[in-house]
Motif scaffolding. Structure first.
Motif, PDB file in Angstrom:
ATOM      1  N   PRO A 241       0.819  -1.216   0.000  1.00 38.21           N
ATOM      2  CA  PRO A 241       0.000   0.000   0.000  1.00 38.21           C
ATOM      3  C   PRO A 241       0.857   1.273   0.000  1.00 38.21           C
ATOM      4  O   PRO A 241       1.817   1.383   0.766  1.00 38.21           O
ATOM      5  CB  PRO A 241      -0.828  -0.120   1.282  1.00 38.21           C
ATOM      6  CG  PRO A 241      -0.150  -1.145   2.116  1.00 38.21           C
ATOM      7  CD  PRO A 241       0.593  -2.053   1.182  1.00 38.21           C
ATOM      8  N   LEU A 242       0.481   2.200  -0.854  1.00 37.60           N
ATOM      9  CA  LEU A 242       1.231   3.452  -1.042  1.00 37.60           C
ATOM     10  C   LEU A 242       0.493   4.601  -0.368  1.00 37.60           C
ATOM     11  O   LEU A 242      -0.734   4.698  -0.452  1.00 37.60           O
ATOM     12  CB  LEU A 242       1.348   3.735  -2.546  1.00 37.60           C
ATOM     13  CG  LEU A 242       1.885   5.102  -2.972  1.00 37.60           C
ATOM     14  CD1 LEU A 242       3.390   5.198  -2.700  1.00 37.60           C
ATOM     15  CD2 LEU A 242       1.616   5.339  -4.474  1.00 37.60           C
ATOM     16  N   ALA A 318      10.508  -7.154   0.211  1.00 38.63           N
ATOM     17  CA  ALA A 318       9.672  -7.387   1.384  1.00 38.63           C
ATOM     18  C   ALA A 318       9.431  -6.052   2.099  1.00 38.63           C
ATOM     19  O   ALA A 318      10.171  -5.692   3.013  1.00 38.63           O
ATOM     20  CB  ALA A 318      10.348  -8.386   2.318  1.00 38.63           C
ATOM     21  N   VAL A 319       8.440  -5.307   1.642  1.00 35.97           N
ATOM     22  CA  VAL A 319       8.089  -4.043   2.302  1.00 35.97           C
ATOM     23  C   VAL A 319       6.635  -4.118   2.757  1.00 35.97           C
ATOM     24  O   VAL A 319       5.809  -4.764   2.128  1.00 35.97           O
ATOM     25  CB  VAL A 319       8.271  -2.816   1.383  1.00 35.97           C
ATOM     26  CG1 VAL A 319       9.744  -2.525   1.147  1.00 35.97           C
ATOM     27  CG2 VAL A 319       7.548  -2.986   0.069  1.00 35.97           C
ATOM     28  N   ASP A 320       6.354  -3.467   3.882  1.00 37.75           N
ATOM     29  CA  ASP A 320       4.980  -3.434   4.395  1.00 37.75           C
ATOM     30  C   ASP A 320       4.213  -2.250   3.826  1.00 37.75           C
ATOM     31  O   ASP A 320       2.986  -2.280   3.730  1.00 37.75           O
ATOM     32  CB  ASP A 320       4.996  -3.328   5.924  1.00 37.75           C
ATOM     33  CG  ASP A 320       5.709  -4.509   6.549  1.00 37.75           C
ATOM     34  OD1 ASP A 320       5.273  -5.646   6.314  1.00 37.75           O
ATOM     35  OD2 ASP A 320       6.738  -4.289   7.230  1.00 37.75           O
ATOM     36  N   ALA A 321       4.947  -1.179   3.510  1.00 35.83           N
ATOM     37  CA  ALA A 321       4.270   0.026   3.059  1.00 35.83           C
ATOM     38  C   ALA A 321       5.224   0.835   2.192  1.00 35.83           C
ATOM     39  O   ALA A 321       6.446   0.752   2.337  1.00 35.83           O
ATOM     40  CB  ALA A 321       3.844   0.868   4.257  1.00 35.83           C
ATOM     41  N   LEU A 322       4.647   1.623   1.287  1.00 38.52           N
ATOM     42  CA  LEU A 322       5.421   2.550   0.460  1.00 38.52           C
ATOM     43  C   LEU A 322       4.983   3.977   0.775  1.00 38.52           C
ATOM     44  O   LEU A 322       3.797   4.244   0.977  1.00 38.52           O
ATOM     45  CB  LEU A 322       5.179   2.279  -1.027  1.00 38.52           C
ATOM     46  CG  LEU A 322       5.614   0.919  -1.568  1.00 38.52           C
ATOM     47  CD1 LEU A 322       5.281   0.814  -3.052  1.00 38.52           C
ATOM     48  CD2 LEU A 322       7.105   0.703  -1.338  1.00 38.52           C
ATOM     49  N   LEU A 323       5.958   4.883   0.808  1.00 39.47           N
ATOM     50  CA  LEU A 323       5.665   6.309   0.912  1.00 39.47           C
ATOM     51  C   LEU A 323       6.177   6.964  -0.359  1.00 39.47           C
ATOM     52  O   LEU A 323       7.325   6.751  -0.762  1.00 39.47           O
ATOM     53  CB  LEU A 323       6.365   6.920   2.132  1.00 39.47           C
ATOM     54  CG  LEU A 323       5.962   6.354   3.495  1.00 39.47           C
ATOM     55  CD1 LEU A 323       6.776   7.029   4.608  1.00 39.47           C
ATOM     56  CD2 LEU A 323       4.467   6.543   3.754  1.00 39.47           C
ATOM     57  N   GLY A 324       5.324   7.767  -1.003  1.00 36.82           N
ATOM     58  CA  GLY A 324       5.688   8.408  -2.266  1.00 36.82           C
ATOM     59  C   GLY A 324       5.731   9.917  -2.114  1.00 36.82           C
ATOM     60  O   GLY A 324       4.967  10.491  -1.329  1.00 36.82           O
ATOM     61  N   GLU A 325       6.618  10.547  -2.874  1.00 37.17           N
ATOM     62  CA  GLU A 325       6.763  12.001  -2.825  1.00 37.17           C
ATOM     63  C   GLU A 325       5.883  12.636  -3.905  1.00 37.17           C
ATOM     64  O   GLU A 325       6.049  12.354  -5.086  1.00 37.17           O
ATOM     65  CB  GLU A 325       8.238  12.362  -3.067  1.00 37.17           C
ATOM     66  CG  GLU A 325       8.529  13.845  -3.035  1.00 37.17           C
ATOM     67  CD  GLU A 325      10.035  14.122  -3.173  1.00 37.17           C
ATOM     68  OE1 GLU A 325      10.851  13.180  -3.033  1.00 37.17           O
ATOM     69  OE2 GLU A 325      10.380  15.282  -3.441  1.00 37.17           O
TER      70      GLU A 325
END
Ligand code: AMP
Ligand code: MG
Length: 351
Positions: A241-242, A318-325
């Protein structure tokens, strides 16, 4: 089904291979191919059975209409019943290029291709591989983005293969796409241009030619019902999820820092889709392998070109979450923010 991936280096020298791909299309088969926007999944746009294969291969909802791609202005007339004066102006100014015009459809275009609408989207791609392929097929080619429905559009042949290997017979590999975002869609059925999907041809560029251009209210307001049926679906979504962070550059790095720390404290592994500047600002907090750079701050052309690859970079991490700029919603930034909003399902933090 076995998938062949065929590298195209030189359209003229590989005319025989392009002709063979055109024959697959004419015969009702699917071919994925590069354009200057994103990779398309092509089928004969006048053949309902061939287009049904597109919906099957992508898992695409049947009410989401397909755009027909023409090799030249004359071929547009095989899809559109009427090319309005507004459309003639926009074709003259921007075609071939990353713009799709909505026009009244010809009866020969199957209703299943247009989601039952009486209109059809038509585009003249600029990519020489795309044009040679359409010319070889000899018919308008329906070509939605060559991804599984809901996923980020592919901008390389490897990204097409990641989604469609075993589902299509042939992928033409023409390298990375120049623009990296889908075409601007403009409703040209009336006398005033209405932009249904923002893209590399911006509102100002269209207004300069058409006298004026409006955005479909759904582009600026999330709760309005979009007039491009496909724009209502969750789209372009990465596997994790982003959440998109927006705001003044001066505050953005601090907001990222707070959000990353909060999530790391909660035990989450966080991936970042950010500018080169933001990577530098956060290098002590997040390892380089968990940061995908999509351009330098303010270089909207590069950011548009690399956004989808940056989102797809995390598919096997293996990431739980994405943060986008986020970027300022001006010019090409409108299209970038539109895709980020859809990719994030509207999850947003304002710095
Ligand atoms: P894609 O081919 O994946 O870029 O998706 C095509 C986009 O064009 C979707 O958002 C469709 O809803 C939109 N579209 C195609 N044909 C029409 C049409 N006749 N009227 C409005 N939007 C359309
Ligand atoms: Mg698409």
């Amino acid at each position: 089904m076995e998938t062949t991936i065929l590298r195209i280096e030189d359209v003229a020298a590989q005319a025989a291979e392009i002709a063979a791909a055109g024959a697959i299309l004419r015969g009702g088969g699917l071919v994925a191919f590069p354009t200057e926007t994103v990779y398309g999944l092509g089928a004969n746009g006048l053949d309902a059975a061939a287009c049904a294969e597109i919906y099957r291969a992508k898992g695409r909802p049947s009410d989401n209409p397909l755009i027909l791609h023409a090799a030249d202005r004359a071929m547009v007339d095989r899809a559109a019943r009427e090319v309005t004066p507004l459309a003639e102006k926009l074709f003259a100014a921007f075609a071939p290029g990353p713009i799709t015009l909505i026009l009244p459809k010809r009866a020969e275009v199957p209703p299943s291709v247009t989601g039952g609408l009486d209109t059809v989207g038509v585009r003249l791609p600029e990519s020489d591989i795309a044009r040679a392929l359409i010319r070889a097929a000899g018919v308008p080619i329906a070509a939605p983005s060559a991804n599984l429905s809901g996923r980020p559009s592919p901008t390389t042949a490897a990204a097409v293969a990641a989604d469609l290997l075993g589902r299509v017979p042939l992928i033409l590999d023409g390298g990375a796409c120049r623009f990296g975002l889908e075409s601007t869609i403009v409703d040209c059925t009336g006398d005033r241009a209405v932009i249904l999907r923002p893209g590399a041809i911006t509102r100002d560029m269209i207004a300069a030619v058409a006298g004026a251009a409006d955005f479909d209210p759904a582009i600026e307001k999330q709760d309005a019902a979009p007039r491009a049926p496909g724009m209502k679906y969750t789209h372009y979504a990465p596997k994790a999820p982003l959440t998109v962070l927006t705001g003044e550059r001066a505050h953005l790095a601090a907001a990222f820092r707070r959000e990353v720390e909060k999530r790391q404290d909660a035990g989450e592994t966080v991936g970042l889709v950010v500018s080169a500047e933001m990577r530098a600002a956060l290098h002590d907090l997040v390892p380089p392998t968990l940061m995908a750079i999509y351009g330098a701050q303010g270089d909207l052309v590069a950011m548009a070109a690399h956004l989808y690859e940056a989102l797809r970079y995390f598919d096997d991490k293996a990431v739980d979450a994405l943060l986008g700029e986020g970027v300022a919603p001006e010019g090409l930034g409108v299209a970038i923010m539109n895709r980020l909003e859809k990719a994030s399902g509207g999850r947003r933090i304002e710095a």
